[in-house]
Write a protein that holds these residues in place. Structure first.
Motif, mmCIF file in Angstrom:
data_model
loop_
_atom_site.group_PDB
_atom_site.id
_atom_site.type_symbol
_atom_site.label_atom_id
_atom_site.label_comp_id
_atom_site.label_asym_id
_atom_site.label_seq_id
_atom_site.Cartn_x
_atom_site.Cartn_y
_atom_site.Cartn_z
ATOM 1 N N PRO A 121 5.183 28.134 18.737
ATOM 2 C CA PRO A 121 5.756 28.962 19.812
ATOM 3 C C PRO A 121 4.675 29.361 20.805
ATOM 4 O O PRO A 121 3.536 29.633 20.428
ATOM 5 N N ARG A 122 5.049 29.411 22.051
ATOM 6 C CA ARG A 122 4.111 29.771 23.109
ATOM 7 C C ARG A 122 4.305 31.237 23.463
ATOM 8 O O ARG A 122 5.421 31.673 23.759
ATOM 9 N N ASP A 123 3.234 32.015 23.418
ATOM 10 C CA ASP A 123 3.317 33.441 23.706
ATOM 11 C C ASP A 123 2.853 33.802 25.092
ATOM 12 O O ASP A 123 2.931 34.958 25.491
ATOM 13 N N GLU A 124 2.299 32.865 25.859
ATOM 14 C CA GLU A 124 1.829 33.158 27.210
ATOM 15 C C GLU A 124 2.214 32.019 28.125
ATOM 16 O O GLU A 124 2.208 30.874 27.733
ATOM 17 N N PRO A 181 15.928 40.522 26.149
ATOM 18 C CA PRO A 181 16.366 39.162 25.798
ATOM 19 C C PRO A 181 15.754 38.142 26.762
ATOM 20 O O PRO A 181 15.805 38.311 27.979
ATOM 21 N N SER A 182 15.165 37.132 26.215
ATOM 22 C CA SER A 182 14.484 36.160 27.070
ATOM 23 C C SER A 182 14.430 34.818 26.371
ATOM 24 O O SER A 182 14.770 34.687 25.195
ATOM 25 N N GLN A 183 13.994 33.823 27.124
ATOM 26 C CA GLN A 183 13.794 32.497 26.578
ATOM 27 C C GLN A 183 12.306 32.242 26.412
ATOM 28 O O GLN A 183 11.506 32.702 27.218
ATOM 29 N N ALA A 184 11.981 31.526 25.379
ATOM 30 C CA ALA A 184 10.584 31.209 25.095
ATOM 31 C C ALA A 184 10.443 29.705 24.917
ATOM 32 O O ALA A 184 11.410 28.995 24.627
ATOM 33 N N LEU A 185 9.221 29.244 25.106
ATOM 34 C CA LEU A 185 8.918 27.831 24.949
ATOM 35 C C LEU A 185 8.248 27.581 23.603
ATOM 36 O O LEU A 185 7.563 28.457 23.075
ATOM 37 N N MET A 186 8.468 26.398 23.082
ATOM 38 C CA MET A 186 7.849 26.034 21.813
ATOM 39 C C MET A 186 7.448 24.559 21.870
ATOM 40 O O MET A 186 8.192 23.717 22.372
#
Length: 230
Positions: free
Chosen positions: A227-230, A146-151
């Motif tokens: 969505p940002r993957d890196e 479980p994590s947070q991602a940026l978009m």
């Protein structure tokens, strides 16, 4: 001319290690893939081999001078120079920065090539295995944690329909996205007002639901969800 096997083995090992790391990058569609990683690892290895065998270089010392061979200068130069190549695979799009993992893999690959060239084969093989583990196997683990991602969110409004920031934040909050930053861009003729938003939320993100919500928003001329993957 006879072939010195002390050169062949590290070169082949460096090409194999660089190829395996590059294959992982190529498979996942990242820049600087198969051939680039091979060349980086091979070049680092060859330069280190040359530094380790300076005794056979074709030069003559000045009379009365002592030549001091210091092969540790070569890694410093290689790792400094590889930084320019790594910078070429990092690019910014809106608030997002992409290519950091690929740049790190190039840096690591050059270090592995240096280790092969220095004759530290066991350490180089361990480093190659660890790199592949991080890039390939830990990708699967990372997807399950479980994590947070940026978009990045870009909203294009007609000027008279552009809402205030509080309204944009509220719309994104409906879909569990926290707005971190909002930028404003107005077209030269003043007819279009764009919001460039950097948002953060828990994965997996329900992009389809947010897209449906934005598509029904009156006055919204267009939008982009990245969505940002890196």
């Amino acid at each position: 001319m006879t072939i010195d096997l002390t050169f062949v083995t590290p070169i082949l090992c460096a090409m194999a290690a660089g190829g395996l790391i590059g294959a992982e990058r190529t498979y996942h569609g990242h820049p600087a893939g198969f051939r680039t990683h091979i060349l980086v690892c091979l070049t680092a290895c060859v330069l280190m081999l040359a530094a380790m065998h300076q005794a056979v270089w074709s030069f003559l010392a000045l009379p009365g001078q002592t030549v001091v061979i210091d092969p540790t200068r070569m890694p410093h130069g290689v790792l400094t120079g590889i930084g320019f190549l790594c910078a070429g695979v990092i690019f910014r799009e809106g608030f997002s920065v992409h290519g950091l993992t690929t740049a790190a893999s190039l840096w690591t690959t050059s270090a592995i090539g240096l280790l092969f060239g220095a004759g530290m084969t066991q350490l180089a093989l361990m480093a190659a295995g660890a790199t592949l583990t991080v890039l390939a196997l830990l990708r699967l683990l990372d997807a399950r944690i479980p994590s947070q991602a940026l978009m990045d969110v870009t909203l294009r409004w007609s000027r008279e329909a552009a809402p205030r920031e509080q309204t944009v934040r509220a719309v994104l909050a409906e879909h569990r996205l926290k707005t971190l930053r909002i930028g404003h861009v107005v077209s030269p003729d003043g007819s279009i007002h764009e919001h460039h938003v950097k948002a953060r939320g828990l994965t997996p993100m329900d992009i389809d639901a947010l897209a449906d919500r934005l598509a029904a928003e009156p006055g919204l001329k267009g939008f982009a969800l990245s969505p940002r993957d890196e």
